[in-house]
Motif scaffolding. Structure first.
Motif, PDB file in Angstrom:
ATOM      1  N   ARG A  22      52.088  39.844  43.906  1.00 48.49           N
ATOM      2  CA  ARG A  22      52.734  40.684  44.584  1.00 48.49           C
ATOM      3  C   ARG A  22      52.557  41.605  45.295  1.00 48.49           C
ATOM      4  N   ALA A  23      51.151  43.102  44.827  1.00 49.43           N
ATOM      5  CA  ALA A  23      50.477  44.358  45.028  1.00 49.43           C
ATOM      6  C   ALA A  23      49.902  43.243  45.849  1.00 49.43           C
ATOM      7  N   VAL A  24      49.184  42.015  45.976  1.00 46.30           N
ATOM      8  CA  VAL A  24      48.159  41.990  46.917  1.00 46.30           C
ATOM      9  C   VAL A  24      48.898  41.345  48.595  1.00 46.30           C
ATOM     10  N   ASN A  25      50.149  41.206  47.905  1.00 50.35           N
ATOM     11  CA  ASN A  25      51.327  40.607  49.294  1.00 50.35           C
ATOM     12  C   ASN A  25      51.498  42.032  50.056  1.00 50.35           C
ATOM     13  N   ALA A  26      51.760  42.987  48.803  1.00 53.41           N
ATOM     14  CA  ALA A  26      52.786  43.971  49.585  1.00 53.41           C
ATOM     15  C   ALA A  26      51.791  45.107  50.159  1.00 53.41           C
ATOM     16  N   ALA A  27      50.322  44.740  49.628  1.00 57.70           N
ATOM     17  CA  ALA A  27      49.006  45.454  51.013  1.00 57.70           C
ATOM     18  C   ALA A  27      48.834  44.486  51.515  1.00 57.70           C
ATOM     19  N   ALA A  28      48.404  43.291  52.006  1.00 56.57           N
ATOM     20  CA  ALA A  28      48.622  43.236  53.227  1.00 56.57           C
ATOM     21  C   ALA A  28      49.263  43.373  54.410  1.00 56.57           C
TER      22      ALA A  28
END
Length: 215
Positions: A22-28
């Motif tokens: 979820r953090a990776v997705n949010a930072a994309a």
């Protein structure tokens, strides 16, 4: 375009992996890289199933459900214990699903690091320069791997664990929380370094050491 992902393991480690995704997705910058289809687990506890439900991600069933996933689906092994992770990795190989590499936005992996599929770097993990990591290596919160190290397959460095420069860790090694391996040492395959230990000499394969200095 988002890629489908299934997390193997409903326990705490698996749910932490979901947090990384979820953090990776949010930072994309554009579309989220990952679309989580759900969790699989052959023996989930009722408590963990309820915790997964609160995260609003479906429990798909046992690992046999991996055979039903669409082509191009990736998996992430949310299993903390190196020996268990190695066993599951071998058992799931027949499904032919690639393993995702997941690096939390607050982790750093050196640009010249070489790593196998399945690497998971948790928040605050640090990998510096000329580091080689095998398959399904897990670097937990605020752990560190310094220059010129080689870590074998299925190694875990637990929270606040530190591996100093030019060390060699064999397959399936577990470095406990807050433990330190000093520079240029070797830790043999399947060895465990207990939490808070300080390794000052080579550790033979398959042994457990603990304390300061570690024995």
């Amino acid at each position: 375009m988002s890629v489908d992902l299934v997390i193997v393991g409903c326990g705490g480690h698996g749910r932490e992996v979901l947090g990384i995704v979820r953090a990776v997705n949010a930072a994309a910058a554009g579309a989220p890289p990952w679309r989580v289809r759900g969790f699989v687990d052959d023996r989930p506890s009722e408590v963990n199933l309820k915790r997964v439900q609160r995260l609003e991600v479906p429990y798909l069933g046992g690992t046999a459900r991996l055979a039903e996933q669409p082509a191009g689906t990736y998996l992430a092994l949310g299993i903390g214990d190196p020996a268990a992770r190695r066993a599951v990795d071998g058992r799931l190989a027949g499904y032919g699903l690639p393993a995702a590499v997941l690096v939390h936005p607050d982790a750093t992996v050196g640009p010249d690091a070489v790593y196998g599929e399945g690497l998971i770097a948790f928040p605050g993990a640090r990998v510096t320069t000329n580091v080689t990591l095998g398959r399904h290596v897990h670097l937990n919160q605020n752990s560190a791997v310094a220059h010129d190290c080689e870590l074998g397959d299925h190694v875990s460095v637990n929270p606040l664990g530190a591996v100093s420069g030019d060390c060699r860790l064999g397959d399936g090694v577990l470095i406990g929380a807050g433990a330190v391996v000093l520079q240029k040492l070797r830790v043999g395959a399947g060895a465990t370094v207990g939490a808070g230990a300080c390794v000052v000499r080579d550790v033979p394969a398959g042994t457990v050491v603990k304390g300061v200095p570690a024995r």
